[in-house]
Design a protein around this motif. Sequence first.
Motif, PDB file in Angstrom:
ATOM      1  N   VAL A  88       2.360  -7.766  -2.111  1.00 10.13           N
ATOM      2  CA  VAL A  88       3.080  -6.991  -1.102  1.00 10.13           C
ATOM      3  C   VAL A  88       2.067  -6.116  -0.376  1.00 10.13           C
ATOM      4  O   VAL A  88       1.223  -5.476  -0.999  1.00 10.13           O
ATOM      5  CB  VAL A  88       4.182  -6.122  -1.740  1.00 10.13           C
ATOM      6  CG1 VAL A  88       4.940  -5.359  -0.664  1.00 10.13           C
ATOM      7  CG2 VAL A  88       5.126  -6.985  -2.576  1.00 10.13           C
ATOM      8  N   GLU A  89       2.191  -6.081   0.936  1.00 12.03           N
ATOM      9  CA  GLU A  89       1.237  -5.333   1.759  1.00 12.03           C
ATOM     10  C   GLU A  89       1.975  -4.296   2.587  1.00 12.03           C
ATOM     11  O   GLU A  89       3.004  -4.583   3.210  1.00 12.03           O
ATOM     12  CB  GLU A  89       0.496  -6.300   2.679  1.00 12.03           C
ATOM     13  CG  GLU A  89      -0.594  -5.662   3.508  1.00 12.03           C
ATOM     14  CD  GLU A  89      -1.345  -6.685   4.342  1.00 12.03           C
ATOM     15  OE1 GLU A  89      -2.300  -6.286   5.035  1.00 12.03           O
ATOM     16  OE2 GLU A  89      -0.977  -7.882   4.300  1.00 12.03           O
ATOM     17  N   GLY A  90       1.481  -3.042   2.588  1.00  6.50           N
ATOM     18  CA  GLY A  90       2.061  -2.000   3.420  1.00  6.50           C
ATOM     19  C   GLY A  90       1.668  -2.192   4.873  1.00  6.50           C
ATOM     20  O   GLY A  90       0.493  -2.346   5.193  1.00  6.50           O
ATOM     21  N   LEU A 121       7.107  -3.025   4.629  1.00  2.00           N
ATOM     22  CA  LEU A 121       6.366  -3.776   3.621  1.00  2.00           C
ATOM     23  C   LEU A 121       6.444  -5.248   3.988  1.00  2.00           C
ATOM     24  O   LEU A 121       7.506  -5.758   4.364  1.00  2.00           O
ATOM     25  CB  LEU A 121       6.970  -3.569   2.230  1.00  2.00           C
ATOM     26  CG  LEU A 121       6.908  -2.165   1.641  1.00  2.00           C
ATOM     27  CD1 LEU A 121       7.534  -2.158   0.249  1.00  2.00           C
ATOM     28  CD2 LEU A 121       5.488  -1.638   1.587  1.00  2.00           C
ATOM     29  N   SER A 156       9.877   1.631   1.061  1.00  2.20           N
ATOM     30  CA  SER A 156       8.633   2.201   0.548  1.00  2.20           C
ATOM     31  C   SER A 156       8.214   1.415  -0.694  1.00  2.20           C
ATOM     32  O   SER A 156       9.013   0.692  -1.298  1.00  2.20           O
ATOM     33  CB  SER A 156       8.830   3.669   0.184  1.00  2.20           C
ATOM     34  OG  SER A 156       9.674   3.785  -0.959  1.00  2.20           O
ATOM     35  N   PHE A 157       6.949   1.571  -1.095  1.00  3.19           N
ATOM     36  CA  PHE A 157       6.492   0.915  -2.318  1.00  3.19           C
ATOM     37  C   PHE A 157       7.316   1.397  -3.519  1.00  3.19           C
ATOM     38  O   PHE A 157       7.670   0.611  -4.400  1.00  3.19           O
ATOM     39  CB  PHE A 157       5.008   1.190  -2.556  1.00  3.19           C
ATOM     40  CG  PHE A 157       4.096   0.239  -1.844  1.00  3.19           C
ATOM     41  CD1 PHE A 157       3.968  -1.073  -2.267  1.00  3.19           C
ATOM     42  CD2 PHE A 157       3.367   0.639  -0.746  1.00  3.19           C
ATOM     43  CE1 PHE A 157       3.129  -1.970  -1.620  1.00  3.19           C
ATOM     44  CE2 PHE A 157       2.524  -0.240  -0.084  1.00  3.19           C
ATOM     45  CZ  PHE A 157       2.401  -1.548  -0.513  1.00  3.19           C
ATOM     46  N   GLU A 176       9.290  -0.975  -6.089  1.00  3.21           N
ATOM     47  CA  GLU A 176       8.926  -0.982  -7.508  1.00  3.21           C
ATOM     48  C   GLU A 176      10.131  -0.705  -8.394  1.00  3.21           C
ATOM     49  O   GLU A 176      10.192  -1.167  -9.536  1.00  3.21           O
ATOM     50  CB  GLU A 176       7.814   0.026  -7.768  1.00  3.21           C
ATOM     51  CG  GLU A 176       6.455  -0.433  -7.256  1.00  3.21           C
ATOM     52  CD  GLU A 176       5.372   0.596  -7.455  1.00  3.21           C
ATOM     53  OE1 GLU A 176       4.561   0.449  -8.389  1.00  3.21           O
ATOM     54  OE2 GLU A 176       5.340   1.577  -6.672  1.00  3.21           O
ATOM     55  N   ARG A 225       0.671  -1.873  -8.817  1.00  5.55           N
ATOM     56  CA  ARG A 225       0.100  -1.286  -7.597  1.00  5.55           C
ATOM     57  C   ARG A 225      -1.406  -1.203  -7.800  1.00  5.55           C
ATOM     58  O   ARG A 225      -1.883  -0.681  -8.804  1.00  5.55           O
ATOM     59  CB  ARG A 225       0.702   0.105  -7.405  1.00  5.55           C
ATOM     60  CG  ARG A 225       0.369   0.757  -6.070  1.00  5.55           C
ATOM     61  CD  ARG A 225       1.289   0.278  -4.976  1.00  5.55           C
ATOM     62  NE  ARG A 225       0.997   0.973  -3.731  1.00  5.55           N
ATOM     63  CZ  ARG A 225       1.524   2.147  -3.391  1.00  5.55           C
ATOM     64  NH1 ARG A 225       2.369   2.749  -4.203  1.00  5.55           N
ATOM     65  NH2 ARG A 225       1.206   2.711  -2.234  1.00  5.55           N
ATOM     66  N   ARG A 237      -3.234   1.778  -2.140  1.00  5.34           N
ATOM     67  CA  ARG A 237      -2.119   2.423  -1.420  1.00  5.34           C
ATOM     68  C   ARG A 237      -1.373   1.436  -0.529  1.00  5.34           C
ATOM     69  O   ARG A 237      -0.202   1.647  -0.193  1.00  5.34           O
ATOM     70  CB  ARG A 237      -2.628   3.600  -0.584  1.00  5.34           C
ATOM     71  CG  ARG A 237      -3.529   3.222   0.580  1.00  5.34           C
ATOM     72  CD  ARG A 237      -4.014   4.460   1.314  1.00  5.34           C
ATOM     73  NE  ARG A 237      -4.913   4.150   2.411  1.00  5.34           N
ATOM     74  CZ  ARG A 237      -4.516   3.827   3.640  1.00  5.34           C
ATOM     75  NH1 ARG A 237      -3.226   3.771   3.933  1.00  5.34           N
ATOM     76  NH2 ARG A 237      -5.389   3.563   4.579  1.00  5.34           N
ATOM     77  N   SER A 238      -2.026   0.326  -0.174  1.00  3.17           N
ATOM     78  CA  SER A 238      -1.416  -0.661   0.715  1.00  3.17           C
ATOM     79  C   SER A 238      -1.080  -1.981   0.036  1.00  3.17           C
ATOM     80  O   SER A 238      -0.637  -2.915   0.710  1.00  3.17           O
ATOM     81  CB  SER A 238      -2.353  -0.946   1.900  1.00  3.17           C
ATOM     82  OG  SER A 238      -2.581   0.206   2.671  1.00  3.17           O
ATOM     83  N   TYR A 239      -1.286  -2.094  -1.291  1.00  2.00           N
ATOM     84  CA  TYR A 239      -1.058  -3.387  -1.942  1.00  2.00           C
ATOM     85  C   TYR A 239      -0.402  -3.240  -3.313  1.00  2.00           C
ATOM     86  O   TYR A 239      -0.758  -2.350  -4.097  1.00  2.00           O
ATOM     87  CB  TYR A 239      -2.375  -4.152  -2.124  1.00  2.00           C
ATOM     88  CG  TYR A 239      -2.971  -4.672  -0.852  1.00  2.00           C
ATOM     89  CD1 TYR A 239      -2.528  -5.863  -0.278  1.00  2.00           C
ATOM     90  CD2 TYR A 239      -3.986  -3.972  -0.210  1.00  2.00           C
ATOM     91  CE1 TYR A 239      -3.072  -6.347   0.895  1.00  2.00           C
ATOM     92  CE2 TYR A 239      -4.544  -4.437   0.972  1.00  2.00           C
ATOM     93  CZ  TYR A 239      -4.079  -5.624   1.514  1.00  2.00           C
ATOM     94  OH  TYR A 239      -4.624  -6.094   2.685  1.00  2.00           O
ATOM     95  N   LEU A 240       0.510  -4.171  -3.589  1.00  2.00           N
ATOM     96  CA  LEU A 240       1.090  -4.374  -4.907  1.00  2.00           C
ATOM     97  C   LEU A 240       0.979  -5.864  -5.198  1.00  2.00           C
ATOM     98  O   LEU A 240       1.238  -6.683  -4.303  1.00  2.00           O
ATOM     99  CB  LEU A 240       2.541  -3.904  -4.922  1.00  2.00           C
ATOM    100  CG  LEU A 240       3.337  -4.085  -6.214  1.00  2.00           C
ATOM    101  CD1 LEU A 240       4.283  -2.908  -6.407  1.00  2.00           C
ATOM    102  CD2 LEU A 240       4.162  -5.380  -6.174  1.00  2.00           C
TER     103      LEU A 240
END
Length: 242
Positions: free
Chosen positions: A161-163, A168, A182-183, A187, A197, A200-203
């Motif tokens: 997942v990318e912010g 997202l 939001s992340f 989550e 995570r 800050r921009s990826y999960l």
Amino acid sequence: MKEKLTCYIIDDEHLAQEILEEYVSKVPFLELKGTFMSPLEAASQLKEDQPDLLFLDINMPGLNGLSFIPMLNPKPMIILTTAYDQYALQAFDLEVRDYLVKPFSFERFYQGVLRLYQEQSSRQLPAQKATKPDAPEEVDYIFLKVGHRIQKLAVQDIRYVEGMKDYLRINTAHDKVMTLLSFAQLEDLLPAARFARVHRSYLVALDKIDHIEKNRIWMGNQVIPISDTYSDSFYKKLKGLA
């Protein structure tokens, strides 16, 4: 197990204060220590009480909530409560634990505080956690708002997942899904044991990782950075899978 999380409410709207006070009163493991109209009003008392958790608005007269966060020492856990969703990425750069967009339901509020309470409680019982691993979470699919429709998405299909500013982008093997979440909200929906995570921009989905080298994750041709902020928790999670 930690009995209660002490908390403050900092919000310049009386109605917002009343709603939060009502929500807090319904949760047995939350203890409200004070309600304030601004960060400046709360500042001196914060040093004395050192609450576990702040429910903090963003746009307030005198001092913006986001500007107040770096001034906090020691820094409690922070849940932002705001009418604006455009500050989500900036907020998570400040390691905010959750981002609630007004008006939010009690159910959404409870999800956020329960997760923090469980995290704090588990840290107090490291030996028990090591000998008694969490039971696997059986979540096969989630539902997401995508444009004007609600889309069903199989958890097994999610690669990473990318912010993307306010959105997202969920990357699967076959598709890319954009959703206004939001992340932290995502989550809450995903099984924690299967996702991590890393930036800050990826999960990422742990079972989709091909290899890790020099603090970078390879998934096929996709390379995802691992930031210092998330590296410790990510590598600890990997060790727990070994």
